[in-house]
Design an enzyme around this catalytic site. Structure first.
Site, short mmCIF file in Angstrom:
data_model
loop_
_atom_site.label_atom_id
_atom_site.label_comp_id
_atom_site.label_asym_id
_atom_site.label_seq_id
_atom_site.Cartn_x
_atom_site.Cartn_y
_atom_site.Cartn_z
N GLU A 257 45.47 3.76 67.19
CA GLU A 257 46.62 3.71 67.26
C GLU A 257 47.03 2.37 67.99
O GLU A 257 46.62 2.24 69.43
CB GLU A 257 47.43 4.96 67.94
CG GLU A 257 47.45 6.08 66.94
CD GLU A 257 48.27 7.34 67.19
OE1 GLU A 257 49.00 7.16 68.33
OE2 GLU A 257 47.83 8.47 67.01
N GLU B 119 44.15 12.59 70.13
CA GLU B 119 44.70 12.87 71.48
C GLU B 119 44.34 14.22 72.03
O GLU B 119 45.16 14.79 72.51
CB GLU B 119 45.96 12.38 71.32
CG GLU B 119 46.41 10.73 71.21
CD GLU B 119 47.58 10.35 71.58
OE1 GLU B 119 48.48 10.89 72.15
OE2 GLU B 119 47.92 9.08 71.61
O1 AHR Z 1 52.40 7.15 67.01
C1 AHR Z 1 53.24 7.81 67.81
C2 AHR Z 1 52.11 8.99 68.63
O2 AHR Z 1 51.70 8.25 69.83
C3 AHR Z 1 51.12 9.59 68.03
O3 AHR Z 1 51.66 10.94 67.44
C4 AHR Z 1 50.19 10.15 69.24
O4 AHR Z 1 48.90 10.25 68.70
C5 AHR Z 1 50.34 8.98 70.19
O5 AHR Z 1 50.59 9.43 71.37
#
Ligand code: AHR
Length: 509
Positions: free
Chosen positions: A296, A174
């Site tokens: 994710e 990110e």
């Molecule tokens: O999964 C929780 C968080 O969500 C992670 O650390 C981040 O990459 C995303 O914003």
């Protein structure tokens, strides 16, 4: 209306990579500490410090790869703080997640050994936001170099002579946000530079994953593919499923019909996102060499009342099971581009397959869906045409053709969602979701290209008595995958009644 699902068995498509069923463990709340790791001196039964119950549950579920150490944590993690004698390891503040002190008990050795124990591929995410190129280069050398080099010697001094296998390496996380607040042009240049030093020290090539876009940030994908496409093997994509939106999270367990509908509608959005990012990728990479890595995904609800909001602990209901079932069907149907994905997160954080409390463990409805979908892992995709009722927020159904689970009309969602595959041994797996919280569906499954169906057909169904049925520490087996009786096949067709709010997995042959 009759819901009809036609499965094309004549022309199998791409392989549904096992890695689409991957997981994510971040130094966040009780994911690692308490969820996976209790230490060798714990009273909780463990294998060299890893919870025995959790290891067994993960093996049973099928875990092809595991991403670590973050998440946002990755871009402030300095790996050398997490090696060597435990009592000498440097402590740090976990600024993103609750501001707690991280004592670095769980580090590179603990993670890589866990992957060996689980027989799953390691996916390590490096630090671009606050780490140096040298630090990243030395981490890769430490993990993978077989020779007599400074990092290989350090590894041996810390108890591990042989290198580990490191199939996947992420160059930051990110980086548009917690990983450095960068613009895509800036990150693209940094990616080009950092990835140069993710060297191949051992016999195996490391698959390099560039930090990708957030949700529908198509410009990020455009710039990354244009500026760095040839230097990456995968581009990550993050998309969480909210009932409302990020700024206005809702309860994981206390919701009504509208909350059910909105959440599942957001789950279906994954299909549109993959389609749109893929279109951009196709312009730069028509042969689809670069994988879209959805590293994710999952439901993000409000933290359970009474828990630390920075720990992101949430319960998991049949609604989450439907989100998992629909999302995995979408990934399967997009196997040409989506070749790795990671559910967030493995234990006690966000949409977890596993919850723990002290020595107790609960397998959530999401765990059961992952276990039910195992037959798809490594099988070849069969295309499906789904003719289904549409389900609306307001009462009422209309009929329509839902192609690949998309949202072709209005604001409704297809009640039915499906994917199908055939394994090397010729076994078929079909997974179906009924997103309608109230009505069962009469479904015909037609296997186009087969004259008759294999003799052995079994099915298992996960359904909830209520929309928010869940497993708790007091009542851990309320929601489960149970044997489902199917009527006899007629020719190449199976007719069945799919219960409301359910996920069904059928195996043929
Ligand atoms: O999964 C929780 C968080 O969500 C992670 O650390 C981040 O990459 C995303 O914003």
């Amino acid at each position: 209306m009759k819901n009809l699902i036609t499965i094309n068995t004549r022309t199998p498509g791409p392989v549904i990579e096992r890695d689409v069923y991957g997981h994510f463990s971040e130094h966040l709340g009780r994911c690692i500490y308490g969820g996976l790791w209790v230490g060798p001196d714990s009273d909780i039964p463990n294998i060299n410090g890893y919870r025995k119950d959790v290891v067994e549950a993960l093996k049973k579920m099928g875990i092809p790869n595991l991403r670590w150490p973050g998440g946002c944590f990755a871009d402030e993690y300095h790996w050398k703080d997490g090696i060597g004698p435990k009592e000498e390891r440097k402590r740090m503040v976990n600024t993103h997640w609750g501001g707690v002190v991280e004592d670095n008990t769980f580090g590179t050795h603990e993670f890589m050994d866990l992957c060996e124990l689980l027989d799953c591929k390691a996916y390590v995410c490096g630090n671009v936001g606050s780490g140096s190129i040298q630090e990243m280069q030395e981490w890769v050398e430490y993990i993978t170099c077989p020779g007599d080099t400074p990092m290989a010697r350090l590894r041996a001094k810390n108890g591990r002579k042989e290198p580990w296998k490191l199939p996947y390496f992420g160059v930051g996380n990110e980086n548009w946000g917690c990983g450095g607040n960068m613009k895509p042009e800036y990150y693209a240049d940094l990616y080009r530079r950092y990835q140069t030093y993710v060297r191949k020290y051992g016999p195996d090539k490391i698959f390099k994953i560039a930090g990708g876009p957030n949700v529908a940030d198509y410009r990020w994908t455009e710039v990354l593919m244009r500026e760095a496409g040839p230097l990456m093997d995968g581009l990550s994509l993050h998309n969480y499923c909210f009932e409302e939106r990020w700024e206005n999270k809702k309860s994981a367990t206390d919701f009504d019909r509208t909350g059910w509908f909105k959440t599942l509608r957001n789950a279906y959005r994954m299909d549109e996102l993959i389609a749109e990012h893929s279109k951009i990728m196709d312009r730069y990479d028509p042969d689809k060499r670069v994988a879209l890595v959805v590293d994710e995904w999952g439901c993000w609800h409000e933290a359970e009342p009474g828990t630390n909001p920075g720990f992101l602990y949430q319960q998991n209901t049949v609604r989450d099971a439907l989100v998992a079932g629909i999302t995995l069907n979408i990934f399967n149907n997009r196997a040409d581009r989506v070749r790795i994905a990671n559910l967030a997160q493995l234990a006690n954080v966000l949409q977890s397959p596993i919850l723990t409390e002290g020595a107790k463990m609960v397998l959530t409805p999401t765990w059961h869906v992952l276990e039910m979908y195992k037959g798809h892992q490594g099988a070849k995709l069969l295309s499906t045409a789904v003719c289904t009722d549409f389900y609306y927020e307001e009462n009422g159904m209309v009929s329509g053709l839902a192609e690949r689970g998309g949202l072709p009309i209005g604001t409704g969602i297809p009640a039915l969602n499906a994917s199908a595959s055939v394994s090397d041994s010729g076994a078929y797996t079909v997974t179906l979701c009924n997103a309608d919280p109230e009505e069962s569906k009469s479904v015909s499954l037609r296997f186009d290209g087969l004259a008759s169906l294999p003799k052995t057909i079994t099915a298992r169904c996960l359904e909830g008595a209520d929309m928010n049925s869940m497993n708790t520490f007091e009542d851990p087996d309320r929601v489960q995958a149970r044997a489902f009786a199917l009527p006899a096949a007629k020719g190449n067709e199976l007719a069945l009644e799919l219960p409301a709010r359910s996920v069904l997995a059928i195996t043929l042959g």
